[in-house]
Design a protein around this motif. Structure first.
Motif, PDB file in Angstrom:
ATOM      1  N   GLY A  41       0.939  -1.277   0.050  1.00  0.00           N
ATOM      2  CA  GLY A  41       0.069   0.093   0.022  1.00  0.00           C
ATOM      3  C   GLY A  41       0.941   1.294   0.153  1.00  0.00           C
ATOM      4  O   GLY A  41       0.353   2.319   0.434  1.00  0.00           O
ATOM      5  N   GLY A  78       1.439   2.618  -5.186  1.00  0.00           N
ATOM      6  CA  GLY A  78       0.702   3.135  -5.922  1.00  0.00           C
ATOM      7  C   GLY A  78       0.443   2.359  -7.150  1.00  0.00           C
ATOM      8  O   GLY A  78      -0.337   2.556  -8.085  1.00  0.00           O
ATOM      9  N   SER A  79       1.003   1.211  -7.624  1.00  0.00           N
ATOM     10  CA  SER A  79       1.227   0.613  -8.703  1.00  0.00           C
ATOM     11  C   SER A  79      -0.003  -0.162  -9.101  1.00  0.00           C
ATOM     12  O   SER A  79      -0.517  -0.254 -10.228  1.00  0.00           O
ATOM     13  CB  SER A  79       2.335  -0.608  -8.651  1.00  0.00           C
ATOM     14  N   CYS A 139      -4.142  -4.004  -3.113  1.00  0.00           N
ATOM     15  CA  CYS A 139      -3.037  -4.893  -2.442  1.00  0.00           C
ATOM     16  C   CYS A 139      -3.334  -5.106  -0.879  1.00  0.00           C
ATOM     17  O   CYS A 139      -3.117  -5.916  -0.173  1.00  0.00           O
ATOM     18  CB  CYS A 139      -1.674  -4.648  -2.745  1.00  0.00           C
TER      19      CYS A 139
END
Ligand code: FES
Length: 314
Positions: free
Chosen positions: A269, A272-273, A302
């Protein structure tokens, strides 16, 4: 993971920048130049077990021969930094991606940086570049002591009297109000642990800094160990398919189980991907990367979850 070139880089130099921070100089084994990068960029370091960790480039973008990264040893972490400290000795090979920049310098009338500990790594090339241009820049660097402040000499050389140091063990605990009141066109960059980000955001709010003027990069996950995940349903807007997310699986894992290709990198977290859009749901945001304004319609699958159900823009 998005498709990014992974290079085999040789560790040309490895030194301890502080007792807990390993500073690495990496070069390509055969090529004289590495891909170009801009201040604020990071690379992915691939571990032998396939996991990926991101590290900001902290050297000089003009130096195309080397990349420099600094890795803080986290003895309570999941082993990535311990592996790096032990394995990445001079002559070792590191598998490193081409750089990507999620934290670029913004156009601004004034640039104020708050850097905490290892958070200095993206801030150093950013502040150095701005100072060299003669921009209006102020840098606050916080650490326990000068001896625990990585890259302090480099930051000091780059910033001169634009740098203020805050060393708590030496009687100068950082006061977030030192950022000063907002002035038109200013940008505030905060890099460091979540508690520093939270303290600076609170002070910035009280001092009139608009949310849009603040750029924050967390250097550790904020996950609450007492959080009890609940199952929920995730609907895909494009197909109408409904996926069940059990309590012991992340939304990202369930999406992948069902063939949805999702980029990811940190899976904590913070990078940002994996961020995507959502609608029609109450999301439990657990990331440290999406701004408050963007939380209305963006989710980091995620780590974040939903109450009962959510529809994803996928
Ligand atoms: S993979 Fe980094 S925020 Fe989700």
């Amino acid at each position: 993971m998005t498709a990014r070139v992974v290079m085999k880089l040789r560790v040309e130099a490895a030194r301890l920048a502080t007792p807990g921070v390993l500073h690495l100089t990496l070069v390509h084994a055969s090529r004289p130049e590495l891909p170009a990068w801009e201040p604020g960029a990071h690379v992915d370091l691939r571990l032998p077990d396939g996991r990926i960790r991101q590290y900001s480039l902290c050297g000089d973008p003009q130096d195309r021969r080397t990349y420099q990264i600094a890795i803080k040893r986290e003895d309570a972490g999941r082993g990535a930094s311990r592996w790096a400290h032990d394995a990445l000795v001079e002559g070792a090979v590191a598998h490193v991606s081409a750089p990507r920049n999620n934290f670029p310098i913004r156009e601004a009338a004034r640039h104020v940086f708050v850097l905490g500990g290892i958070g200095v790594t993206p801030g150093l090339p950013m502040a150095r570049s701005l100072a060299a241009e003669g921009a209006d820049v102020a840098v606050h660097f916080c650490a326990r002591s000068a001896a625990d402040a990585p890259l302090l000499a480099e930051l000091s050389a780059a910033c001169g009297d634009r740098l203020s140091t805050w060393f708590s063990a030496e009687g100068r605990r950082f006061d977030p109000r030192a950022i000063g009141p907002y002035s038109e066109g200013a940008c505030l960059y905060v890099c460091g642990p979540q508690r520093l980000l939270d303290a600076v955001r609170d002070a910035a709010d009280a001092l009139g800094w608009p949310e849009t003027s603040i750029r924050a990069e967390a250097f550790q996950a904020t996950l609450d160990e007492n959080f009890k995940p609940e199952p929920f349903e995730a609907k895909l807007a494009s197909t109408g398919a409904t996926l069940h997310v059990p309590a012991d699986r992340s939304l990202l894992e369930v999406l992948r189980d069902h063939g949805v290709t999702m980029p990811s990198s940190c899976e904590l977290g913070v990078c940002g991907s994996c961020v995507c859009g959502y609608r029609d749901g109450v999301v439990i945001h657990r990331d440290a990367v999406i701004s408050v304004a963007d939380r209305q319609d963006r989710i980091a699958p995620c780590v974040s979850r939903a109450r009962v159900s959510v529809t994803l823009d996928l």
